[in-house]
Design an enzyme around this catalytic site. Structure first.
Site, PDB file in Angstrom:
ATOM      1  CD  GLU A  49      29.980 -29.500 -14.491  1.00 48.13           C
ATOM      2  OE1 GLU A  49      29.244 -30.153 -13.737  1.00 48.13           O
ATOM      3  OE2 GLU A  49      29.638 -29.121 -15.620  1.00 48.13           O
ATOM      4  CG  HIS A  50      30.787 -34.864 -14.418  1.00 43.53           C
ATOM      5  ND1 HIS A  50      29.943 -35.927 -14.172  1.00 43.53           N
ATOM      6  CD2 HIS A  50      30.020 -33.934 -15.042  1.00 43.53           C
ATOM      7  CE1 HIS A  50      28.736 -35.661 -14.636  1.00 43.53           C
ATOM      8  NE2 HIS A  50      28.755 -34.457 -15.179  1.00 43.53           N
TER       9      HIS A  50
END
Length: 419
Positions: A49-50
């Protein structure tokens, strides 16, 4: 009114048009979270996600941020135990920009080695920040305790060892396994041209053809009634009591929400009024249910002075005994219904809330209930439904406990609760 479509590649799209607003919220949902991990790759879903914000073939990390900032929009994401969501909220005139940025992140992220190494440091600081929050620690510890040995008990952030082990190949392999057509839902709520939006999504998703079948979990989570204590030299003791809850699909979903509103889910609840307002023994005390696909958890939390542990446990136990013996009054049930309906209706005024609601519902239930249906479900809850939930939830000889603070790790808190 909700509309549901499938793009030509199979991705589900759910739309709710709200013509009187000037904003639109979009969510790109993937049915994967820490429950799909193991002890070797724990935290990988959150790390990916990052990384999707760290640059694509078309944009640098700064350009991703600027694309939305420059039009006054919002761009963010979250990872939970069972899903990941990338979302944006923009003025309706800029919906094309939001779709372009989100799909660019999903399908064109580069995962450069230099960015991976930099982001490891960022995520490790996020883990450190979390470790410095003993309340969060206590809730995480409870989850690890009750779901011990199952991936549902793993922390979403992972740990230092797992995060440091990630490389580009590992990340891409996980994406190939979990970011699949059947695992993805696009939810949109707000003001938009439906036909134009669907055409745009069709164009952006046309090359996304990952139809790999995702393996079901090898074993289902089970509730384990253990106690875990973590000594920490801090002023407060953070206590969590966990009881087995219900899964997201249970018919007892709304009765549990209503019962919790009376028991510990608000400032007017019995727990709050007794332990904080009347006795002054805690600043923060509350209860809440967690709903997962195959199981649930009901948590009671109190932040207290360590010397007040036995007294607060006695009061919690007293409230449990009271609700088991006498249930709710008709007035309490009526007020809880109005509270729940009010919270729901107020949430409908936000396109973000609506996008989150219809996206999660489609992802996990393959169904979206109308506003009228949800309000009807709340109104239809009977006192018998409430009593059934009380009997299901409050089984004290099957309670799990976690505590973080100045407490001897050999302390048997469970005996205080069960005695």
């Amino acid at each position: 009114m909700y509309q549901k479509y499938r793009l030509s590649n199979g991705v589900r799209v759910v739309l709710e048009k709200i013509p009187h607003v000037k904003s639109v919220s979009l969510g790109f949902w993937i049915k994967t979270g820490s429950i799909n991990e193991n002890i070797k790759n724990n935290g990988i879903t959150h790390f990916i996600e990052h990384m999707l914000f760290k640059g694509t073939k078309n944009r640098t990390a700064k350009e991703i941020a600027e694309s939305i900032d420059d039009i006054g929009g919002q761009l963010n994401a979250f990872t939970s135990k069972e899903c990941t969501c990338y979302y944006a909220k923009v003025l309706d005139a800029h919906v094309n920009v939001a779709v372009d940025v989100l799909t660019d992140m999903l399908f064109n992220s580069t995962f450069r080695s230099t960015e991976i190494e930099k982001e490891k440091s960022v995520v490790l600081e996020e883990i450190n920040m979390y470790e410095d929050s003993p309340e969060d620690n206590a809730h995480d510890l409870l989850s690890k305790t009750v779901f011990y040995g199952h991936s549902l008990g793993l922390p979403v952030l992972g740990n230092g060892d797992t995060v440091n082990s990630f490389d580009k190949k590992t990340l891409l392999n996980y994406i190939e396994t979990n970011y699949t057509v059947e695992n993805m839902v696009v939810s949109v709520a707000g003001s938009f041209d439906e036909e134009a939006l669907l055409q745009l999504l069709e164009e952006k998703f046309k090359n996304f053809i990952n139809k790999k079948n995702k393996n079901e979990l090898e074993k289902q989570p089970k509730f384990i009634a253990n106690t875990t204590i973590k000594y920490k030299d801090i002023e407060q003791l953070h206590l969590c009591i966990g009881l087995q809850g219900i899964p997201l699909t249970s018919k007892h979903y709304y009765p549990l929400l209503l019962m919790n509103a009376v028991f510990g889910g608000s400032m007017s609840s019995r727990l709050f009024q007794n332990i904080r307002e009347d006795k002054g023994l805690a600043y923060s005390v509350f209860s809440y249910p967690s709903f997962y696909k195959n199981i649930g958890l009901f948590t009671i939390y109190a932040g207290i002075n360590p010397s007040q542990l036995k007294e607060v446990m006695k009061l919690i136990k007293g409230e449990i005994k009271k609700i088991k013996n006498y249930g709710l009054t008709k007035t309490e049930l009526s007020k809880a219904k109005e509270q729940l309906k009010g919270n729901y209706i107020l949430g409908l005024e936000s396109t973000s809330s609506r996008m989150l609601g219809i996206g999660k519902s489609e992802l996990f239930l393959n169904k979206i209930y109308s506003q009228k249906e949800i309000l009807q479900k709340i109104d239809n809850v009977t006192m018998e439904d409430i009593n059934n939930v009380i009997d299901m939830i409050f089984v004290l000889n099957n309670a799990a406990i976690s505590a973080v603070g100045k407490i001897d790790e050999q302390t048997d808190i469970s005996t205080i609760l069960k005695s």
